[in-house]
Design a protein around this motif. Structure first.
Motif, short mmCIF file in Angstrom:
data_model
loop_
_atom_site.label_atom_id
_atom_site.label_comp_id
_atom_site.label_asym_id
_atom_site.label_seq_id
_atom_site.Cartn_x
_atom_site.Cartn_y
_atom_site.Cartn_z
N UNK A 14 12.14 25.06 -8.57
CA UNK A 14 12.56 25.54 -7.19
C UNK A 14 12.11 26.91 -7.07
N UNK A 15 11.88 27.72 -8.18
CA UNK A 15 11.29 29.09 -8.11
C UNK A 15 9.86 29.15 -7.91
N UNK A 16 9.04 27.98 -8.15
CA UNK A 16 7.91 27.94 -8.08
C UNK A 16 7.49 27.58 -6.43
N UNK A 17 8.35 27.39 -5.56
CA UNK A 17 8.26 27.30 -4.12
C UNK A 17 7.41 26.14 -3.92
N UNK A 18 7.48 24.98 -4.41
CA UNK A 18 7.06 23.69 -4.13
C UNK A 18 7.92 22.81 -3.46
N UNK A 19 7.86 22.13 -2.30
CA UNK A 19 8.64 21.15 -1.97
C UNK A 19 9.44 20.25 -2.99
N UNK A 20 10.69 20.13 -3.08
CA UNK A 20 11.33 19.46 -4.22
C UNK A 20 12.52 18.88 -3.76
N UNK A 21 12.48 17.76 -4.11
CA UNK A 21 13.78 16.55 -3.88
C UNK A 21 14.44 16.70 -5.12
N UNK A 22 15.90 16.49 -5.04
CA UNK A 22 16.72 16.26 -6.19
C UNK A 22 17.26 14.76 -6.28
N UNK A 23 16.76 14.10 -7.15
CA UNK A 23 17.17 12.44 -7.17
C UNK A 23 18.13 12.54 -8.50
N UNK A 67 15.55 5.13 0.50
CA UNK A 67 15.87 6.59 1.19
C UNK A 67 14.95 7.67 0.38
N UNK A 68 14.80 7.53 -0.81
CA UNK A 68 13.91 8.49 -1.67
C UNK A 68 12.46 8.17 -1.02
N UNK A 69 11.65 7.30 -0.86
CA UNK A 69 10.53 7.08 -0.14
C UNK A 69 10.32 7.90 1.29
N UNK A 70 11.47 7.88 2.00
CA UNK A 70 11.67 8.46 3.32
C UNK A 70 11.49 9.81 3.15
N UNK A 71 12.24 10.35 2.09
CA UNK A 71 12.24 11.96 1.96
C UNK A 71 10.77 12.44 1.51
N UNK A 72 10.28 11.64 0.65
CA UNK A 72 8.99 12.07 0.15
C UNK A 72 7.98 12.08 1.07
N UNK A 73 8.14 11.04 2.04
CA UNK A 73 7.09 10.87 3.32
C UNK A 73 7.07 12.32 4.09
N UNK A 74 8.48 12.70 4.20
CA UNK A 74 8.79 14.04 5.15
C UNK A 74 8.99 15.04 4.25
N UNK A 75 8.15 15.20 3.39
CA UNK A 75 8.38 16.30 2.21
C UNK A 75 8.19 17.82 3.07
N UNK A 76 7.56 17.80 4.41
CA UNK A 76 7.29 19.10 4.96
C UNK A 76 8.62 19.82 5.54
N UNK A 77 9.55 19.03 5.47
CA UNK A 77 10.99 19.28 5.94
C UNK A 77 11.83 19.71 4.77
N UNK A 78 11.36 19.76 3.68
CA UNK A 78 11.97 20.22 2.35
C UNK A 78 11.92 21.73 2.30
#
Length: 697
Positions: free
Chosen positions: A110-119, A159-170
């Motif tokens: 998270x400190x690298x400031x790249x859009x990240x999702x926690x699975x 749900x994971x695919x949907x979150x990855x597709x909309x990664x700009x919202x992370x």
């Protein structure tokens, strides 16, 4: 339709590859990263009608503090935006049963400031394990979107695919302010490179990577720190992250063991119970030491008798001379003295291996953490202390995983109290000589019971010494303990077999070299002496025993005893006898104690050599010789109950190992601590042995 780059990252054994397989199906390719042999898995996936993804399964890593080529690959991919594999979005895969450990890597990414999702994987294990998560709270605290997934059931993948597709919202906001570990240092770093991400700069300094448009040498030279200082800051960073994780999980994660229904949870409720857990643990120890004595008795008797017969055969059938004496009275008894205890050592390692392989040892560590904290230690200290039952040297080296210096120093200093395998031959032979071979109440073997008591006494001494040091040492102390409970499993025979063979071989050949060399030296010192008392021994003994025939066994024994007392080793022993006689020891035991500073197990080999010098045609075992030996001045048995118990307690507390002192010097980088260790343990051993003998005598 556009394509995005997705990186899957996680600790080993979190099910990361299973998630990769669910996303990509058969659309996978396997190759190597350029210039290295690390495998790269890449696959294609349709995330939405207008979005596809290239999924990169990165090697498993525990943190961004790289310690292997695999982990270094992860860092280089994440730091270099010019890398074709640089991700648009990262999916950090975690295991619902090990969230605390897994989230360390997540907070770093998270400190690298790249859009990240926690699975959070293995969600199907939540109900059986009594686990519940407050997802909205966790998402708010961790600044991310959380997806619960079960690769076994296939749930959560859509749900994971949907979150990855909309990664700009992370969110790309870090979870915590890591730079607070050294505000001044990081402020200077920020001012010098205002256009660079602070945590990337920190990784460039601490890791062997280069991703910026500037020379790494320029960065490290401008903000140079010693290796020790960098390690200290990395440790502070890890502690800070775990503090944050602990606070978050205190509210966001609930484990109700009483509601858990799976087999593992039911077993854990019993084996880690605040009362029954300890009862079962001590019951296991009791059975182990009872078995060690009972099961090993037959092979020990066979080995003892075989080497006594071999020594007798060599003496009788080999041409008389110095070589005959060296083999029959020095080398064969010395080596036999250590081989005698291989069955007990092998059984000890067998039981330890079974406990580790089954997953029970981790429960012991968890149980003991509650006790250790009262004495200024943590559950992490249990691993080195239990390792000390094999050997103090690797156990002391194992303290390197303890982040806090004070706790690590204390464990280094007290580990030699734990009964190691080198003490086992000493305990075994003295117990066999002075403790009756009987059963208490018809079922409890008395010798095995004494053996267990000595092991418990050694461990208790280590704990009490740790408590004392924790009070005395004025060093700040803050410890965080994280332990992963593995699943229970049937031990693999191959793993147990290899472990027992390797550790027994290490003990045998490590001690064997020392004993062989010392047996030769001791034989020489016991076979020769200065002055006329030794050279004229035949005439002097003849004058003292005029009624004995020169060829009679009685005359030969009297001559052997006289020559031994006037040999070099006899003179050395007599010189230290006034110091050790208050403990109930004669000069022979004194020589064995001094020689055992090289290695404790040498004690037995030394006595075996001393009692064999000058004997001919005597096929008595080592134990029989020790039981028959008498003090020439008092006429009492040398090894009687009072002196035997005194000697056992002396070896419980004494620092009788030069190698351990050397490794303490290396790990503490000072002679102060090993010297203090030697003085305290030797002084305590002498005092306890003195009081014991005077009381029992």
């Amino acid at each position: 339709m556009h394509n995005i780059q997705v990186a899957l990252i996680g600790n080993p054994n979190t099910g990361k590859t299973s998630v990769f397989n669910r996303l990509t199906g058969l659309k996978q390719q396997v190759g190597n990263y350029p210039g290295i042999t690390v495998e790269k898995k890449v696959g294609q996936c349709i995330l939405a009608d207008d979005c596809t993804a290239t999924i990169l399964d990165l090697p498993g890593t525990y943190s961004l503090n790289a310690s292997s080529i695999d982990e270094n690959v992860v860092i280089e991919v994440l730091l270099n935006k010019k890398d074709p594999n640089f991700p648009d979005v990262i999916a950090v895969i975690t295991d619902v049963e090990n969230l605390k450990r897994n989230l360390l890597l997540f907070t770093q990414i998270k400190d690298l400031e790249i859009p990240t999702v926690l699975v959070i994987n293995m969600a199907d294990r939540m109900n059986p394990r009594g686990i519940s998560l407050d997802i909205p709270f966790l998402e708010a605290q961790l600044q991310t979107k959380i997806v619960l997934v079960s690769t076994r059931k296939g749930s959560g993948i859509a749900e994971l695919k949907s979150v990855l597709a909309n990664y700009q919202n992370l969110s790309v906001t870090p979870c915590l302010k890591a730079s607070s570990i050294d505000e001044v240092y990081f402020d200077q770093l920020r001012k010098a490179f205002p256009n660079q991400l602070l945590y990337k700069l920190w990784l460039v300094i601490t890791q062997d990577v280069n991703f910026l448009n500037l020379e790494r040498k320029q960065l490290t030279n401008s903000f140079t720190k010693t290796h020790a200082d960098l390690k200290r800051l990395q440790q502070k960073e890890t502690i800070k992250r775990y503090q944050f994780i602990n606070e978050v999980l205190k509210t966001g994660l609930t484990i109700n063991s009483a509601q858990a229904t799976d087999y593992r949870s039911k077993l854990d409720r019993v084996l880690t119970h605040p009362i029954w857990g300890y009862v079962i643990f001590f019951g296991v120890l009791f059975m182990i030491f009872q078995s060690i004595f009972d099961w090993s008795r037959v092979p020990m008797n066979w080995i003892d008798t075989a080497f006594a017969s071999l020594s007798d055969f060599t003496s009788t059938h080999m041409q008389a001379g110095m070589l005959n004496d060296l083999l029959a009275q020095g080398i064969i008894p010395g080596i036999g003295g250590i081989l005698l205890f291989i069955p007990q050592i092998a059984f000890l390692f067998l039981f330890i291996s079974l406990l580790e392989e089954s997953g029970y040892m981790s429960r012991v560590v968890f149980l003991m953490d509650k006790i250790m904290r009262r004495y200024g230690l943590s559950g992490k200290s249990v691993v080195p202390l239990i390792s000390g039952t094999a050997c103090a040297i690797p156990a002391i080296m194992a303290t390197r995983n303890i982040e806090n210096w004070k706790e690590r120093l204390i464990v280094v200093l007290v580990t030699p109290f734990v009964t190691c395998s080198a003490r086992l031959p000493v305990y075994a032979i003295i117990i066999a000589v002075v403790i009756p071979d009987t059963y208490v109440l018809g079922v409890v073997h008395l010798q095995g019971l004494v053996f267990l008591f000595l092991y418990i006494l050694g461990f208790a001494s280590a704990i009490l010494s740790a408590w004392l040091l924790n009070k005395v040492l004025r060093i700040s102390n803050k410890t965080y303990f994280v332990v992963e409970m593995p699943n229970y499993k049937l031990p693999l025979f191959k793993n147990v077999y290899i472990n027992v063979i390797e550790k027994t071989k290490a003990f045998l050949f490590g001690a064997g070299k020392i004993i062989l060399a010392l047996s030769i030296v001791l034989w020489f010192l016991a076979s020769f002496g200065p002055g006329k008392d030794f050279s004229n021994a035949d005439a002097i003994v003849s004058a003292q025993h005029k009624t004995l025939l020169v060829k009679s066994p009685e005359f030969k024994n009297a001559l052997a005893t006289y020559k031994l007392e006037n040999s070099y080793i006899g003179i050395m022993g007599k010189s230290i006898e006034p110091v050790i006689s208050p403990l109930g020891y004669d000069w022979k035991i004194g020589i064995a104690i001094i020689s055992s500073f090289a290695a404790r197990e040498v004690f037995v080999g030394t006595l075996a050599t001393i009692y064999s010098v000058g004997e001919s045609g005597n096929s008595e075992t080592i134990i029989a010789k020790m039981q028959a030996d008498k003090n020439t001045e008092t006429g009492q048995a040398t090894f009687r109950f009072s002196s035997g118990v005194s000697l056992l307690l002396y070896y419980v507390f004494a620092m009788q190992c030069i190698s351990t002192l050397a490794i303490t010097r290396k790990e503490t980088n000072s002679w102060k601590w090993p010297i203090a260790q030697l003085v305290f343990m030797s002084g305590l051993a002498y005092l306890v042995a003195f009081v014991t003998f005077q009381f029992l005598n």
